[in-house]
Motif scaffolding. Sequence first.
Motif, PDB file in Angstrom:
ATOM      1  N   GLY A 132       0.825  -1.194   0.000  1.00 28.46           N
ATOM      2  CA  GLY A 132       0.000   0.000   0.000  1.00 28.46           C
ATOM      3  C   GLY A 132       0.864   1.250   0.000  1.00 28.46           C
ATOM      4  N   TYR A 133       0.233   2.377   0.327  1.00 33.00           N
ATOM      5  CA  TYR A 133       0.970   3.644   0.355  1.00 33.00           C
ATOM      6  C   TYR A 133       0.240   4.623   1.264  1.00 33.00           C
ATOM      7  CZ  TYR A 133      -2.539   6.210  -2.307  1.00 33.00           C
ATOM      8  OH  TYR A 133      -3.702   6.833  -2.688  1.00 33.00           O
ATOM      9  N   GLN A 134       0.947   5.651   1.650  1.00 38.81           N
ATOM     10  CA  GLN A 134       0.366   6.815   2.310  1.00 38.81           C
ATOM     11  C   GLN A 134       0.944   8.062   1.673  1.00 38.81           C
ATOM     12  OE1 GLN A 134       1.489   6.021   6.465  1.00 38.81           O
ATOM     13  NE2 GLN A 134      -0.681   5.891   6.954  1.00 38.81           N
ATOM     14  N   ALA A 135       0.111   9.056   1.442  1.00 34.46           N
ATOM     15  CA  ALA A 135       0.582  10.375   1.021  1.00 34.46           C
ATOM     16  C   ALA A 135       0.529  11.267   2.255  1.00 34.46           C
ATOM     17  CB  ALA A 135      -0.302  10.929  -0.097  1.00 34.46           C
ATOM     18  N   VAL A 136       1.703  11.619   2.784  1.00 34.97           N
ATOM     19  CA  VAL A 136       1.783  12.300   4.072  1.00 34.97           C
ATOM     20  C   VAL A 136       2.293  13.723   3.872  1.00 34.97           C
ATOM     21  CG1 VAL A 136       2.746  12.240   6.405  1.00 34.97           C
ATOM     22  CG2 VAL A 136       2.274  10.093   5.179  1.00 34.97           C
ATOM     23  N   PRO A 137       1.453  14.739   4.116  1.00 35.33           N
ATOM     24  CA  PRO A 137       1.909  16.130   3.986  1.00 35.33           C
ATOM     25  C   PRO A 137       2.873  16.500   5.109  1.00 35.33           C
ATOM     26  CG  PRO A 137      -0.340  16.062   4.825  1.00 35.33           C
ATOM     27  CD  PRO A 137       0.020  14.652   4.498  1.00 35.33           C
ATOM     28  N   LEU A 138       3.787  17.408   4.815  1.00 34.80           N
ATOM     29  CA  LEU A 138       4.781  17.864   5.779  1.00 34.80           C
ATOM     30  C   LEU A 138       4.583  19.351   6.075  1.00 34.80           C
ATOM     31  CD1 LEU A 138       7.922  16.216   4.132  1.00 34.80           C
ATOM     32  CD2 LEU A 138       6.645  15.340   6.099  1.00 34.80           C
ATOM     33  N   ARG A 139       4.838  19.720   7.311  1.00 34.39           N
ATOM     34  CA  ARG A 139       4.807  21.141   7.659  1.00 34.39           C
ATOM     35  C   ARG A 139       6.067  21.814   7.128  1.00 34.39           C
ATOM     36  NH1 ARG A 139       3.302  21.650  13.958  1.00 34.39           N
ATOM     37  NH2 ARG A 139       4.638  23.469  13.628  1.00 34.39           N
ATOM     38  N   THR A 140       5.892  22.868   6.343  1.00 36.73           N
ATOM     39  CA  THR A 140       7.038  23.551   5.722  1.00 36.73           C
ATOM     40  C   THR A 140       6.895  25.056   5.895  1.00 36.73           C
ATOM     41  OG1 THR A 140       5.890  23.485   3.578  1.00 36.73           O
ATOM     42  CG2 THR A 140       7.468  21.717   4.042  1.00 36.73           C
ATOM     43  N   GLY A 141       6.688  25.481   7.135  1.00 36.81           N
ATOM     44  CA  GLY A 141       6.510  26.897   7.424  1.00 36.81           C
ATOM     45  C   GLY A 141       7.807  27.561   7.876  1.00 36.81           C
ATOM     46  N   ASP A 142       7.670  28.799   8.355  1.00 36.28           N
ATOM     47  CA  ASP A 142       8.838  29.567   8.791  1.00 36.28           C
ATOM     48  C   ASP A 142       9.557  28.898   9.959  1.00 36.28           C
ATOM     49  OD1 ASP A 142       8.272  31.457   6.870  1.00 36.28           O
ATOM     50  OD2 ASP A 142       7.248  32.832   8.246  1.00 36.28           O
ATOM     51  N   ALA A 143       8.813  28.297  10.873  1.00 34.13           N
ATOM     52  CA  ALA A 143       9.438  27.675  12.041  1.00 34.13           C
ATOM     53  C   ALA A 143      10.339  26.521  11.613  1.00 34.13           C
ATOM     54  CB  ALA A 143       8.367  27.170  13.011  1.00 34.13           C
ATOM     55  N   GLU A 144       9.871  25.697  10.685  1.00 35.20           N
ATOM     56  CA  GLU A 144      10.674  24.569  10.216  1.00 35.20           C
ATOM     57  C   GLU A 144      11.920  25.067   9.474  1.00 35.20           C
ATOM     58  OE1 GLU A 144       7.056  23.362  11.557  1.00 35.20           O
ATOM     59  OE2 GLU A 144       7.240  24.630   9.770  1.00 35.20           O
ATOM     60  N   PHE A 145      11.759  26.130   8.678  1.00 32.50           N
ATOM     61  CA  PHE A 145      12.914  26.636   7.947  1.00 32.50           C
ATOM     62  C   PHE A 145      13.934  27.274   8.882  1.00 32.50           C
ATOM     63  CE2 PHE A 145      14.933  29.588   4.731  1.00 32.50           C
ATOM     64  CZ  PHE A 145      15.604  28.577   4.073  1.00 32.50           C
ATOM     65  N   GLU A 146      13.465  27.900   9.958  1.00 39.71           N
ATOM     66  CA  GLU A 146      14.401  28.492  10.918  1.00 39.71           C
ATOM     67  C   GLU A 146      15.243  27.407  11.585  1.00 39.71           C
ATOM     68  OE1 GLU A 146      16.660  31.128  12.688  1.00 39.71           O
ATOM     69  OE2 GLU A 146      15.119  31.599  11.186  1.00 39.71           O
ATOM     70  N   VAL A 147      14.616  26.257  11.869  1.00 42.43           N
ATOM     71  CA  VAL A 147      15.384  25.131  12.425  1.00 42.43           C
ATOM     72  C   VAL A 147      16.431  24.670  11.409  1.00 42.43           C
ATOM     73  CG1 VAL A 147      15.275  22.729  13.199  1.00 42.43           C
ATOM     74  CG2 VAL A 147      13.551  24.372  13.960  1.00 42.43           C
ATOM     75  N   PHE A 148      16.029  24.569  10.151  1.00 46.71           N
ATOM     76  CA  PHE A 148      16.979  24.127   9.124  1.00 46.71           C
ATOM     77  C   PHE A 148      18.132  25.122   8.993  1.00 46.71           C
ATOM     78  CE2 PHE A 148      18.721  23.806   4.882  1.00 46.71           C
ATOM     79  CZ  PHE A 148      18.906  22.441   4.736  1.00 46.71           C
ATOM     80  N   ARG A 149      17.826  26.421   9.008  1.00 44.95           N
ATOM     81  CA  ARG A 149      18.874  27.442   8.920  1.00 44.95           C
ATOM     82  C   ARG A 149      19.845  27.330  10.086  1.00 44.95           C
ATOM     83  NH1 ARG A 149      17.934  32.417   6.069  1.00 44.95           N
ATOM     84  NH2 ARG A 149      18.819  33.488   7.865  1.00 44.95           N
ATOM     85  N   SER A 150      19.317  27.056  11.258  1.00 45.54           N
ATOM     86  CA  SER A 150      20.171  26.919  12.439  1.00 45.54           C
ATOM     87  C   SER A 150      21.094  25.706  12.303  1.00 45.54           C
ATOM     88  CB  SER A 150      19.311  26.787  13.700  1.00 45.54           C
ATOM     89  OG  SER A 150      18.526  27.947  13.899  1.00 45.54           O
ATOM     90  N   LEU A 151      20.548  24.606  11.778  1.00 43.83           N
ATOM     91  CA  LEU A 151      21.370  23.415  11.565  1.00 43.83           C
ATOM     92  C   LEU A 151      22.453  23.683  10.523  1.00 43.83           C
ATOM     93  CD1 LEU A 151      18.593  20.666  11.582  1.00 43.83           C
ATOM     94  CD2 LEU A 151      20.358  21.019  13.330  1.00 43.83           C
ATOM     95  N   ARG A 152      22.115  24.474   9.516  1.00 43.10           N
ATOM     96  CA  ARG A 152      23.118  24.836   8.505  1.00 43.10           C
ATOM     97  C   ARG A 152      24.246  25.648   9.143  1.00 43.10           C
ATOM     98  NH1 ARG A 152      26.844  25.976   6.158  1.00 43.10           N
ATOM     99  NH2 ARG A 152      27.158  26.461   3.954  1.00 43.10           N
ATOM    100  N   ALA A 153      23.913  26.576  10.015  1.00 43.36           N
ATOM    101  CA  ALA A 153      24.939  27.351  10.709  1.00 43.36           C
ATOM    102  C   ALA A 153      25.788  26.445  11.601  1.00 43.36           C
ATOM    103  CB  ALA A 153      24.290  28.458  11.534  1.00 43.36           C
ATOM    104  N   ALA A 154      25.138  25.488  12.265  1.00 44.89           N
ATOM    105  CA  ALA A 154      25.872  24.559  13.123  1.00 44.89           C
ATOM    106  C   ALA A 154      26.816  23.691  12.300  1.00 44.89           C
ATOM    107  CB  ALA A 154      24.892  23.683  13.900  1.00 44.89           C
ATOM    108  N   TRP A 155      26.403  23.326  11.084  1.00 46.11           N
ATOM    109  CA  TRP A 155      27.262  22.506  10.220  1.00 46.11           C
ATOM    110  C   TRP A 155      28.570  23.230   9.912  1.00 46.11           C
ATOM    111  CZ3 TRP A 155      29.486  23.068   5.425  1.00 46.11           C
ATOM    112  CH2 TRP A 155      30.002  21.912   4.841  1.00 46.11           C
ATOM    113  N   SER A 156      28.527  24.557   9.784  1.00 44.87           N
ATOM    114  CA  SER A 156      29.723  25.334   9.447  1.00 44.87           C
ATOM    115  C   SER A 156      30.655  25.531  10.636  1.00 44.87           C
ATOM    116  CB  SER A 156      29.320  26.715   8.904  1.00 44.87           C
ATOM    117  OG  SER A 156      28.612  26.594   7.686  1.00 44.87           O
ATOM    118  N   PHE A 157      30.167  25.269  11.830  1.00 44.49           N
ATOM    119  CA  PHE A 157      30.947  25.507  13.041  1.00 44.49           C
ATOM    120  C   PHE A 157      32.174  24.598  13.071  1.00 44.49           C
ATOM    121  CE2 PHE A 157      31.568  24.435  17.653  1.00 44.49           C
ATOM    122  CZ  PHE A 157      32.104  25.663  18.024  1.00 44.49           C
ATOM    123  N   GLU A 158      33.358  25.178  13.302  1.00 39.13           N
ATOM    124  CA  GLU A 158      34.609  24.422  13.380  1.00 39.13           C
ATOM    125  C   GLU A 158      35.114  24.458  14.816  1.00 39.13           C
ATOM    126  OE1 GLU A 158      35.990  22.662  11.198  1.00 39.13           O
ATOM    127  OE2 GLU A 158      35.226  23.291   9.242  1.00 39.13           O
TER     128      GLU A 158
END
Length: 305
Positions: A249-275
């Motif tokens: 079978g299958y499921q079509a599952v929508p994802l939340r893609t708002g400003d809050a989720e993008f801010e978390v992603f941006r923070s993780l991107r900044a953390a990735w650059s941390f040396e």
Amino acid sequence: MTTPSLSADTPRGRMYRLEPDGPLMYPSITTVAGARAKDFLQGWYATMASKRALDMYAWLDRNPQRAPREISRVTRDRWGAQKRIAAAAPEYTRSAADFGTLVHTACEDWGTSGTRPDAARIGEIIEQMRAAQGCFSAEKDAQALIARADVRLDGYGRFLDDYQPEFLEIEQTVVNHTVGYAGTTDAIVRIGNTVLSADIKTSKKVRGDYALQGVAVCRAELLLDDDGTTREMPELTGAFVIHLPEAGGYQAVPLRTGDAEFEVFRSLRAAWSFEPDECALEAASGPKDLLLSLLRSKGGIDTLG
């Protein structure tokens, strides 16, 4: 998923070039999203290791005539036995990832050709993956592997029938220069009048952190083709997962893609650059040198006149 030609694995995760043979510039979306702490994995790793140890013990119980020799071998090579036990979780993860890649590739093949891959074609994909990447080396029953993949394709076919997606892009790389990342979405589709990013998942369940991948695709600035050409990014309403579970079978599952989720992603991107290694400075020779070093590291050396 097939490997995008502009990407490459590095010690810091998968990274992308912006043109063929160019330098690796940006971390992948999955690399950035994967930087999020996953404390639950520690318990899972321990469980998988203990399960392998118990399986080894059960083998000795089933083969008592070979037990003394095996116990002697393990005693002589304790480090090798420890590595074998510790490898249980990574090997399972690799096996699951290889199977997911097989299903992704078959679905991509379906999308580009318009024809569902048959058993022979799935077998060809398996052999290509085995030759190129050493996948499925431990698989002893190729027909069982093909049958498992076929179950997922049954579910994918039902999704196609029910949702009638129009495929605008398949295995398309996207890039965001402002934040500094790139990644590849399985498909960009139009369903009705709505344009969406779609990712195929064969995991046991749809995890909430898939939203970080989805929002990164939705906030990308450009489409990036394999020859380095960029194209306009379509305006995406959102992202969803086509979940193809083991049971069928299958499921079509929508994802939340708002400003809050993008801010978390941006923070993780900044953390990735941390040396972190650059944050421990040279030992100070005295109190004055200590103060100078601290001020210099904060950009405040001018305050000393």
